[in-house]
Write a protein that holds these residues in place. Structure first.
Motif, PDB file in Angstrom:
ATOM      1  N   GLY A 155       0.814  -1.211   0.000  1.00 13.16           N
ATOM      2  CA  GLY A 155       0.000   0.000   0.000  1.00 13.16           C
ATOM      3  C   GLY A 155       0.843   1.254   0.000  1.00 13.16           C
ATOM      4  O   GLY A 155       0.522   2.236  -0.688  1.00 13.16           O
ATOM      5  N   ARG A 159       1.190   4.372  -2.700  1.00 10.27           N
ATOM      6  CA  ARG A 159       1.090   5.781  -2.319  1.00 10.27           C
ATOM      7  C   ARG A 159       2.242   6.585  -2.927  1.00 10.27           C
ATOM      8  O   ARG A 159       2.056   7.719  -3.376  1.00 10.27           O
ATOM      9  CB  ARG A 159       1.103   5.922  -0.799  1.00 10.27           C
ATOM     10  N   LEU A 185      -8.263  -5.179   2.972  1.00  7.69           N
ATOM     11  CA  LEU A 185      -8.269  -4.100   3.956  1.00  7.69           C
ATOM     12  C   LEU A 185      -7.459  -2.907   3.471  1.00  7.69           C
ATOM     13  O   LEU A 185      -7.906  -1.748   3.558  1.00  7.69           O
ATOM     14  CB  LEU A 185      -7.723  -4.598   5.300  1.00  7.69           C
ATOM     15  N   THR A 186      -6.256  -3.167   2.923  1.00  9.60           N
ATOM     16  CA  THR A 186      -5.417  -2.073   2.411  1.00  9.60           C
ATOM     17  C   THR A 186      -6.112  -1.376   1.254  1.00  9.60           C
ATOM     18  O   THR A 186      -6.074  -0.146   1.126  1.00  9.60           O
ATOM     19  CB  THR A 186      -4.056  -2.616   1.953  1.00  9.60           C
ATOM     20  N   GLU A 188      -9.353  -1.057   0.755  1.00 12.80           N
ATOM     21  CA  GLU A 188     -10.411  -0.198   1.286  1.00 12.80           C
ATOM     22  C   GLU A 188      -9.827   1.097   1.851  1.00 12.80           C
ATOM     23  O   GLU A 188     -10.377   2.182   1.635  1.00 12.80           O
ATOM     24  CB  GLU A 188     -11.192  -0.941   2.371  1.00 12.80           C
ATOM     25  N   GLN A 189      -8.715   0.984   2.560  1.00 11.18           N
ATOM     26  CA  GLN A 189      -8.085   2.167   3.136  1.00 11.18           C
ATOM     27  C   GLN A 189      -7.625   3.131   2.045  1.00 11.18           C
ATOM     28  O   GLN A 189      -7.806   4.351   2.142  1.00 11.18           O
ATOM     29  CB  GLN A 189      -6.904   1.759   4.014  1.00 11.18           C
ATOM     30  N   LEU A 190      -7.035   2.578   0.978  1.00 10.11           N
ATOM     31  CA  LEU A 190      -6.555   3.433  -0.108  1.00 10.11           C
ATOM     32  C   LEU A 190      -7.702   4.014  -0.915  1.00 10.11           C
ATOM     33  O   LEU A 190      -7.567   5.109  -1.488  1.00 10.11           O
ATOM     34  CB  LEU A 190      -5.601   2.648  -1.001  1.00 10.11           C
ATOM     35  N   ASN A 191      -8.833   3.320  -0.980  1.00  5.46           N
ATOM     36  CA  ASN A 191     -10.016   3.901  -1.623  1.00  5.46           C
ATOM     37  C   ASN A 191     -10.424   5.183  -0.906  1.00  5.46           C
ATOM     38  O   ASN A 191     -10.700   6.215  -1.543  1.00  5.46           O
ATOM     39  CB  ASN A 191     -11.181   2.909  -1.599  1.00  5.46           C
ATOM     40  N   THR A 192     -10.462   5.134   0.426  1.00  3.95           N
ATOM     41  CA  THR A 192     -10.820   6.317   1.214  1.00  3.95           C
ATOM     42  C   THR A 192      -9.780   7.423   1.028  1.00  3.95           C
ATOM     43  O   THR A 192     -10.124   8.603   0.871  1.00  3.95           O
ATOM     44  CB  THR A 192     -10.951   5.957   2.699  1.00  3.95           C
ATOM     45  N   GLU A 193      -8.492   7.045   1.019  1.00  2.00           N
ATOM     46  CA  GLU A 193      -7.428   8.028   0.826  1.00  2.00           C
ATOM     47  C   GLU A 193      -7.514   8.672  -0.552  1.00  2.00           C
ATOM     48  O   GLU A 193      -7.346   9.885  -0.706  1.00  2.00           O
ATOM     49  CB  GLU A 193      -6.060   7.365   1.014  1.00  2.00           C
ATOM     50  N   GLU A 245     -16.425   7.729   2.964  1.00  2.00           N
ATOM     51  CA  GLU A 245     -15.662   6.772   3.755  1.00  2.00           C
ATOM     52  C   GLU A 245     -16.133   5.390   3.333  1.00  2.00           C
ATOM     53  O   GLU A 245     -17.345   5.157   3.226  1.00  2.00           O
ATOM     54  CB  GLU A 245     -15.898   6.984   5.253  1.00  2.00           C
TER      55      GLU A 245
END
Length: 284
Positions: A155, A159, A185-186, A188-193, A245
């Motif tokens: 991830g 970035r 999980l990573t 999903e986190q990067l989608n939000t970012e 989110e």
């Protein structure tokens, strides 16, 4: 941007009007050793400045080929591609491109991988350093700017690749399945970012993804393509506001409606007969 409308699907029938990105009657054909393969045919699409558009479709339908056309890395066999109203006639140096693999140089730190963009473009050192610092903070890489790629998670590597693509503040960012190799999980986190970064930069984004959920979490509109020869079979308006989110978005009625309509369009095209040469030539 196409935000706040009810979710729905429509078919692109008219030539695309001028916008940040426009494709008008675009076709792409390749010659293999055995036959000619049509990758794309009759593609018409317009993307407004600042809009986030996702492109989905079955494997081999020409999604990645479409991005290469916008970047000027490939010329259409027929039709026209325009950026900000200007015809694309060769490689465009004003766009950003993020691929599935981060493709970082292993002997350079995260910061120096980002600044590689500045070296290639001849950007002023002070301007590039200031922009790199802003992007490092924006993407949550503070504390890892001097780490080497082998010291970074998948991830974090993506970035860094995103920072590199955004360093010169491109008006259009092309993303070809950038999170496909990451764990759920990573991703999903990067989608939000990515949603936050898009809101903060105002960049026009075209994202190719195989994930219907990812497309509807991120995009204003989702473009659905048919099997090869690829064409636009429908466009679904997601109907969500710009701030999203991941966990909250997937619980919303608009998200469920949009994903259902995208899947219905994909299902309607998945039974179409394969064209001659299916499986040859270019991939997605």
């Amino acid at each position: 941007m196409a935000i706040g409308r009810g979710a729905g699907a429509r078919r692109e029938t008219a030539p695309a009007p001028a916008g940040a990105v426009a494709l008008d009657g675009v076709a792409v054909r390749f010659r293999t050793r055995r036959r000619e393969v049509t990758a794309l045919t009759g593609v018409g699409l317009s993307v407004a400045a600042g809009e986030f558009t996702a492109i989905v479709g079955p494997s081999g339908c020409g999604k990645s080929t479409l991005l290469k056309l916008v970047a000027g890395l490939l010329a259409p066999t027929a039709g026209e591609v325009r950026l900000s109203g200007e015809p694309v006639t060769g490689p465009r140096h004003d766009i950003g491109f993020v691929f599935q693999r981060a493709a970082l140089l292993e002997w350079r730190s995260a910061r120096r991988n980002i600044l590689l963009q500045a070296e290639i473009r001849g950007m002023a050192k002070e301007t590039a350093a200031r922009r790199a610092a802003e992007l490092i903070t924006m993407t949550g890489l503070d504390g890892f700017e001097d780490a080497y790629p082998h010291e970074l998670s998948g991830g974090m590597r993506q970035r860094v690749a995103l920072c590199r693509a955004l360093l010169h503040e491109p008006p259009v960012l092309l993303m070809d399945e950038p999170f496909g190799a990451l764990d759920a999980l990573t991703r999903e986190q990067l989608n939000t970012e990515l949603n936050r970064i898009w809101r903060e930069t105002g960049t026009t984004v075209l994202l190719v993804t195989h994930s219907v959920s990812e497309a509807c979490v991120l995009a204003d509109r989702v473009v659905v393509m048919s099997p090869r020869p690829g064409t636009v079979t429908g466009v679904v308006e997601v109907g969500l506001g710009p701030r999203r989110e991941f966990a909250a978005t997937v619980e919303r009625r608009e998200f469920r409606t949009a994903t259902a309509r995208v899947r219905a369009l994909l299902g309607a095209t998945s039974t179409a007969p394969a064209s001659p040469g299916e499986g040859e030539g270019m991939g997605d």
